[in-house]
Design an enzyme around this catalytic site. Structure first.
Site, PDB file in Angstrom:
ATOM      1  N   CYS A 156       0.814  -1.230   0.000  1.00 50.49           N
ATOM      2  CA  CYS A 156       0.000   0.000   0.000  1.00 50.49           C
ATOM      3  C   CYS A 156       0.842   1.273   0.000  1.00 50.49           C
ATOM      4  CB  CYS A 156      -0.935   0.013   1.206  1.00 50.49           C
ATOM      5  SG  CYS A 156      -2.229  -1.219   1.098  1.00 50.49           S
TER       6      CYS A 156
HETATM    7  N1  COA Z   1     -20.130  -9.050   8.415  1.00 49.79           N
HETATM    8  C1  COA Z   1     -20.683  -9.056   9.646  1.00 49.79           C
HETATM    9  N2  COA Z   1     -19.974  -9.197  10.765  1.00 49.79           N
HETATM   10  C2  COA Z   1     -18.648  -9.371  10.643  1.00 49.79           C
HETATM   11  C3  COA Z   1     -18.006  -9.398   9.389  1.00 49.79           C
HETATM   12  C4  COA Z   1     -18.806  -9.223   8.250  1.00 49.79           C
HETATM   13  N3  COA Z   1     -18.296  -9.211   7.006  1.00 49.79           N
HETATM   14  N4  COA Z   1     -16.682  -9.589   9.567  1.00 49.79           N
HETATM   15  C5  COA Z   1     -16.498  -9.685  10.896  1.00 49.79           C
HETATM   16  N5  COA Z   1     -17.672  -9.558  11.553  1.00 49.79           N
HETATM   17  C6  COA Z   1     -17.924  -9.621  12.994  1.00 49.79           C
HETATM   18  C7  COA Z   1     -16.934 -10.509  13.708  1.00 49.79           C
HETATM   19  O1  COA Z   1     -17.336 -11.852  13.684  1.00 49.79           O
HETATM   20  C8  COA Z   1     -16.961  -9.920  15.105  1.00 49.79           C
HETATM   21  O2  COA Z   1     -18.083 -10.406  15.792  1.00 49.79           O
HETATM   22  P1  COA Z   1     -18.018 -10.679  17.390  1.00 49.79           P
HETATM   23  O3  COA Z   1     -17.789  -9.314  17.995  1.00 49.79           O
HETATM   24  O4  COA Z   1     -19.353 -11.250  17.677  1.00 49.79           O
HETATM   25  O5  COA Z   1     -16.874 -11.616  17.594  1.00 49.79           O
HETATM   26  C9  COA Z   1     -17.201  -8.423  14.858  1.00 49.79           C
HETATM   27  O6  COA Z   1     -17.778  -8.322  13.555  1.00 49.79           O
HETATM   28  C10 COA Z   1     -15.934  -7.617  14.913  1.00 49.79           C
HETATM   29  O7  COA Z   1     -14.938  -8.219  14.064  1.00 49.79           O
HETATM   30  P2  COA Z   1     -13.493  -7.644  13.908  1.00 49.79           P
HETATM   31  O8  COA Z   1     -12.747  -8.444  12.906  1.00 49.79           O
HETATM   32  O9  COA Z   1     -12.881  -7.499  15.243  1.00 49.79           O
HETATM   33  O10 COA Z   1     -13.873  -6.242  13.268  1.00 49.79           O
HETATM   34  P3  COA Z   1     -13.168  -4.857  13.330  1.00 49.79           P
HETATM   35  O11 COA Z   1     -14.072  -3.924  14.014  1.00 49.79           O
HETATM   36  O12 COA Z   1     -11.745  -4.968  13.826  1.00 49.79           O
HETATM   37  O13 COA Z   1     -13.123  -4.455  11.799  1.00 49.79           O
HETATM   38  C11 COA Z   1     -11.533  -4.354   9.982  1.00 49.79           C
HETATM   39  C12 COA Z   1     -12.422  -5.241  10.859  1.00 49.79           C
HETATM   40  C13 COA Z   1     -10.702  -5.221   9.066  1.00 49.79           C
HETATM   41  C14 COA Z   1     -12.449  -3.466   9.134  1.00 49.79           C
HETATM   42  C15 COA Z   1     -10.637  -3.479  10.892  1.00 49.79           C
HETATM   43  O14 COA Z   1      -9.951  -4.275  11.834  1.00 49.79           O
HETATM   44  C16 COA Z   1      -9.655  -2.679  10.123  1.00 49.79           C
HETATM   45  O15 COA Z   1      -9.995  -1.841   9.317  1.00 49.79           O
HETATM   46  N6  COA Z   1      -8.351  -2.859  10.353  1.00 49.79           N
HETATM   47  C17 COA Z   1      -7.350  -2.146   9.643  1.00 49.79           C
HETATM   48  C18 COA Z   1      -6.734  -3.011   8.649  1.00 49.79           C
HETATM   49  C19 COA Z   1      -6.682  -2.465   7.255  1.00 49.79           C
HETATM   50  O16 COA Z   1      -7.343  -1.548   6.869  1.00 49.79           O
HETATM   51  N7  COA Z   1      -5.857  -3.123   6.461  1.00 49.79           N
HETATM   52  C20 COA Z   1      -5.725  -2.871   5.088  1.00 49.79           C
HETATM   53  C21 COA Z   1      -4.295  -2.771   4.705  1.00 49.79           C
HETATM   54  S1  COA Z   1      -3.563  -1.242   5.194  1.00 49.79           S
END
Ligand code: COA
Length: 374
Positions: A156
């Site tokens: 990225c």
């Molecule tokens: N639809 C519905 N629910 C979902 C889901 C989806 N597609 N994906 C995950 N969930 C649920 C999980 O099961 C979890 O449920 P729980 O609380 O009951 O266990 C909950 O949502 C939270 O999941 P989590 O993975 O912890 O979500 P998050 O809030 O951390 O968001 C990202 C996920 C990836 C969007 C976030 O971590 C992020 O943006 N990280 C930065 C990474 C990034 O941008 N990388 C790109 C390269 S720079």
């Protein structure tokens, strides 16, 4: 001392786009089919049932509403769930080179230059279509550019690393005009069957023309005040696909041959790293956060960007201080901060400052401080 100016930017946006609703429908149909097909094993406890995705979660967790893609039909077909981009013959331009040419034409027009004026081409992106010949050399050929070209990949952060490379070339005198182009077909490395990440990426191509002030003539360009890059090894964003793999991505157990991440850890670790990079970079240039009119940040996640900008500014950023293109484009890897810059730079007055900043796998991060020229 030679000054280096960004005199033109270009953007190629694919025709197709996929909304969260369309993406979730495909994913949830796949999940239903999987769970029906494996009902007996799920019942017996030997296979885990798949959970559905949701539009609300995607928008809340990432700020993404839609993404542009090079092939929609394959992505939203629950039996395929990846872009179908037929391989081209050696006599045809490669897809990355074709996108690059389109974005470059707009950048050259803005800079008021012809392709024959360019001395070097850097194709800087996350996923290269082939190992060789370099896509950059093909772009040179398609545009009739003399000089030299090479490909580089810093995930990225490829665009800012490319900009610093071009900036260094121009300052050292090995080139006077450098094209940095970022063709990103992120959907090609995205696992559309992975609930945690199936919504993250989109496709696009951006281009930036860098020129020495000795030859630049375009009005309203941006002088590069300074650049800074950092890298720090992490396994939290990773893709193990490579020329030593003989395993097809759809083979069971080969999920690591596509994009995988520990999203939470990335969020937690990258935010402070990037905020510190920008703060130190400004400080070393005797600048304060309040001197910045705008931050064109890597477009990975709305929450991450808001937090980085808040840490740097010491307050919540306004929409014009930290514009987002995530809702429309999703994460387009290295192209994200350049799309934001391309779309949100014309309102700058002479002398106003901003920072283009990328971050991503590696980890890698780059900061480019720019000042609008007269
Ligand atoms: N639809 C519905 N629910 C979902 C889901 C989806 N597609 N994906 C995950 N969930 C649920 C999980 O099961 C979890 O449920 P729980 O609380 O009951 O266990 C909950 O949502 C939270 O999941 P989590 O993975 O912890 O979500 P998050 O809030 O951390 O968001 C990202 C996920 C990836 C969007 C976030 O971590 C992020 O943006 N990280 C930065 C990474 C990034 O941008 N990388 C790109 C390269 S720079």
């Amino acid at each position: 001392m030679t000054k280096v100016l960004i005199t033109g930017t270009g953007l190629f946006t694919p025709e197709d786009s996929v909304s969260n609703e369309e993406l979730v429908l495909a994913f949830n149909t796949y999940v239903e089919n999987f769970n029906t097909e494996h009902a007996a094993e799920i019942e017996a406890g030997s296979v885990e049932a798949l959970a559905p995705s949701s539009v609300e979660f995607i928008e809340k967790a990432s700020g993404i509403k839609s993404r542009f893609v090079m092939n929609k039909s394959g992505i939203i077909d629950p039996d395929i769930m990846c872009p179908r981009l037929p391989e081209r013959s050696n006599e045809e331009p490669s897809i990355l080179a074709e996108m690059s040419v389109k974005a470059t034409r707009e950048a050259m027009q803005q800079a008021g230059i012809e392709s024959t004026d360019i001395d070097a081409v850097l194709v800087a992106c996350s996923n290269l279509q082939r190992p060789y010949p370099a896509i950059a050399v093909e772009v040179q050929e398609l545009l009739g550019i003399e000089g030299f070209g090479f490909d580089m990949n810093v995930a990225c952060s490829s665009a800012t690393f490319g900009i610093q490379t071009g900036y260094d070339m121009i300052r050292s005198g090995s080139a006077r005009r450098v094209l940095v182009v970022n063709p990103e077909i992120c959907t090609g490395h995205l696992n559309f069957r992975d609930r945690d990440s199936h919504f993250i990426f989109g496709d696009v191509c951006t281009a930036v023309i860098l020129e020495s002030d000795a030859v630049a003539s375009a009005e309203g360009s941006f002088e590069i005040v300074d650049t800074r890059l950092i890298t720090k090894f992490s396994n939290n964003i990773r893709n193990n696909f490579g020329f030593l793999n003989r395993t097809a991505p759809e083979t069971v157990g080969a999920k690591d041959k596509l994009f995988v991440q520990e999203g939470r850890k990335v969020f937690r670790e990258v935010v402070p790293m990037v905020a510190e990079l920008i703060e130190k970079h400004l400080n070393d240039n005797s600048l304060a956060a309040d001197d910045l009119r705008r931050m064109w940040l890597h477009q990975a996640n709305r929450g991450m960007n808001d937090l980085i900008a808040k840490k740097v500014l010491g307050r919540d950023p306004s929409e014009t201080e930290q514009p987002t293109v995530l809702d429309e484009y999703a994460n387009t890897s290295s192209a994200g901060s350049i799309i934001a810059f391309h779309k949100h730079k014309e309102d700058f007055d002479a002398g106003e400052l901003g920072v283009i900043c990328s971050f991503g796998a590696g980890y890698s991060a780059g900061s480019v401080i720019v000042r609008r020229s007269a």
